[in-house]
Design a protein around this motif. Structure first.
Motif, PDB file in Angstrom:
ATOM      1  N   HIS A 124      57.740  70.032  43.670  1.00 32.32           N
ATOM      2  CA  HIS A 124      58.661  69.425  42.704  1.00 32.32           C
ATOM      3  C   HIS A 124      58.801  67.908  42.834  1.00 32.32           C
ATOM      4  O   HIS A 124      59.801  67.314  42.413  1.00 32.32           O
ATOM      5  N   HIS A 126      58.348  64.139  41.634  1.00 34.79           N
ATOM      6  CA  HIS A 126      58.449  63.719  40.229  1.00 34.79           C
ATOM      7  C   HIS A 126      57.369  62.726  39.798  1.00 34.79           C
ATOM      8  O   HIS A 126      57.080  62.635  38.607  1.00 34.79           O
ATOM      9  N   HIS A 247      65.588  68.744  46.516  1.00 28.15           N
ATOM     10  CA  HIS A 247      64.706  67.920  45.683  1.00 28.15           C
ATOM     11  C   HIS A 247      63.968  66.952  46.614  1.00 28.15           C
ATOM     12  O   HIS A 247      64.600  66.333  47.476  1.00 28.15           O
ATOM     13  N   GLU A 398      64.062  76.039  38.997  1.00 30.12           N
ATOM     14  CA  GLU A 398      65.028  75.265  39.776  1.00 30.12           C
ATOM     15  C   GLU A 398      66.274  76.104  40.036  1.00 30.12           C
ATOM     16  O   GLU A 398      67.355  75.812  39.528  1.00 30.12           O
ATOM     17  N   TYR A 421      60.879  77.280  42.665  1.00 32.37           N
ATOM     18  CA  TYR A 421      59.929  76.463  41.910  1.00 32.37           C
ATOM     19  C   TYR A 421      58.616  77.201  41.680  1.00 32.37           C
ATOM     20  O   TYR A 421      57.538  76.640  41.759  1.00 32.37           O
ATOM     21  N   TYR A 428      66.432  74.658  34.940  1.00 29.15           N
ATOM     22  CA  TYR A 428      67.431  74.986  35.970  1.00 29.15           C
ATOM     23  C   TYR A 428      67.923  76.424  35.833  1.00 29.15           C
ATOM     24  O   TYR A 428      68.059  76.936  34.724  1.00 29.15           O
TER      25      TYR A 428
END
Ligand SMILES: [Zn+2]
Length: 467
Positions: A124, A126, A247, A398, A421, A428
């Motif tokens: 995950h 970004h 995250h 998520e 994930y 989410y």
């Protein structure tokens, strides 16, 4: 050759047979005397770094201008307990809907197994691709939007996966032992949702923050433990799977591809132990980020990397290999309904509105992809790999941390490690309680609050079928 000393084969065979008779479960989970010494492991890795100019995080942040460190897909194939089992984890933002299914299909073909025995997860990061082929089709029709994922690059990744698995299968090792361990990670995770006096989200504490209030506010509900499950051939550690929920971004949006602090910690551990394949899975980190401790400065990336690496090393200090006595793979399909807030026609009008910024057009295309998928009744497959008293749960998207904590509470006698994930279609997955609190995650949660019961029920099913 049977390398497991086992005086109790006939009893286990009997138990396996009675479980089948009682529960009507798939025979694929059965792991009896005949295969006791035939478990084998093949590990694989391949690079999935996007090319220059490729979109990152769905196309609404700066595209690739350079690579700080490569992105990888890493996995293993477990042979000898029914059809092969494939587990893979990818340094991408997400793999959603058909992209997730295509990725699993490619690995399944290469390993000569069925797609329900393949699980794929993302870490995950970004500054990485956020791959949804269905959303890509939607934005392509608009003609003026940046790609979500370029299909020729995606296909090259599938090809790389197939060949990595095929090559790995030429060099398998016996697996005789399994071990698990855990350690507390210091000063990384914090809950992202700060709740105000009126019971709703007052402030979102993101992956990084320079607001002193975000640093002062307590960590809140997290799972501080980094968990490890490792596979051995005798005393030789073959693969170590690490699980931690947060995250994984220290900073992003600058167009520089990186596996970021969790991927970098995994890579450092890999360099320390080149003969063991290290995998890192993000747990149910939907509402967890590093913003309590991370101000987003460049200096913090190596600091956070070190904290995760320390957690990995400490977790591995607890590993005590035990002979493998049972292996079971279970699956459970779910298809949570779309939240009634989302109307396909209204969203498509927004996607087609050329006056809107890219974020407000590319992002809703993911919502439409999920709506169409639910209409087509294509489920999400939850799965679990149970080895002795360890359960590795494979969850979607998520998911909020509560799901992981509930899973552990549901099976207190087992060691439960959660990888989330997986299929990212729903974005989410808050708990039902979190919906009325609002906040960012709820605004981009495509499922109805009924998803809570559906996902919790699925997790319970996977954990209680073990008997
Ligand atoms: Zn996220």
């Amino acid at each position: 050759m049977n390398s497991i000393a086992n005086p109790d084969l006939s009893r286990r065979q009997f138990l396996g047979a009675s479980a089948l008779a009682a529960g009507g479960l798939s025979p694929a989970f059965a792991y009896g005397a005949a295969s006791a010494g035939n478990l084998r492991l093949a590990t694989f890795r391949y690079e999935v770094t996007p090319p220059m100019g490729h979109s990152l995080c769905g196309g609404w942040i700066k595209p690739v201008v350079g690579v700080d460190d490569p992105l990888e897909a890493i996995g293993y194939v477990l042979l000898g307990s029914g059809e092969p089992i494939v587990v893979c984890v990818v340094d991408w933002t997400g793999l959603l809907n058909s992209a997730h299914i295509e990725w699993r299909k490619a690995l399944a073909e290469a390993a000569n197994t069925t797609i329900d025995r393949v699980t794929v997860h993302c870490v995950h990061q970004h500054n990485a691709p956020f791959a949804c082929l269905d959303a890509e089709d939607i934005i392509l029709k608009q003609g003026d939007l940046p790609h979500i994922v370029e299909k020729d690059f995606f296909k090259r990744c599938l090809d790389a996966g197939r060949s990595a698995v095929q090559t790995a299968l030429k060099q398998t090792s016996p697996v005789t032992h399994v071990a698990h361990g855990e350690a507390r990670v210091s000063k990384v995770a914090g809950n992202r949702r700060i709740i105000g006096l009126n019971g709703s989200v007052l402030s979102q504490r993101g992956s990084s923050s320079r607001r002193p209030a975000h640093h002062r506010y307590p960590e809140g509900l997290i799972d501080p433990m980094l968990k490890t499950v490792a596979f051995y051939n005798g005393t030789k550690k073959l693969a170590a799977c690490h699980y931690y929920a947060c995250h994984p971004m220290s900073y992003y949006g600058d167009g520089r591809v990186s596996a970021d602090f969790c991927g970098l910690a995994r890579r450092q551990r890999q360099e320390q132990e080149p003969d063991c394949t290290h995998l890192y899975f993000n747990g149910c980190g939907g509402n967890i980020g590093a913003g309590k401790y991370n101000d987003g400065s460049k200096e913090m990336r190596p600091v956070l990397t070190r904290r995760i690496l320390d957690g990995i090393v400490a977790s591995e200090e607890n590993l005590q290999p035990q002979p493998i006595e049972s292996v079971r793979w279970e699956t459970h399909d779910i298809l949570p309904p779309v939240d009634e807030r989302f109307d396909e026609d209204a969203i498509m009008q927004q996607v087609s509105d050329h006056n809107q910024p890219v974020r407000n057009r590319n992002r809703p295309s993911y919502t439409v992809a999920w709506i169409r998928r639910v209409n087509r009744k294509v489920p999400i497959t939850l799965s679990s790999l149970h080895i002795n008293n360890a359960s590795m749960l494979h969850l979607p998207s998520e998911s909020f941390i509560e799901y992981q904590l509930r899973a552990q509470a549901t099976a207190p006698d087992r060691f439960v490690a959660c990888a989330a994930y997986g299929d990212g279609g729903p974005w989410y997955i808050p708990t039902a309680d979190a919906y009325p609190q609002g906040g960012y995650a709820v605004s981009v949660a495509w499922c109805d609050p009924a998803v809570d019961q559906i996902l919790s029920g699925g997790i319970k099913e996977l954990l209680t079928r073990i008997g």
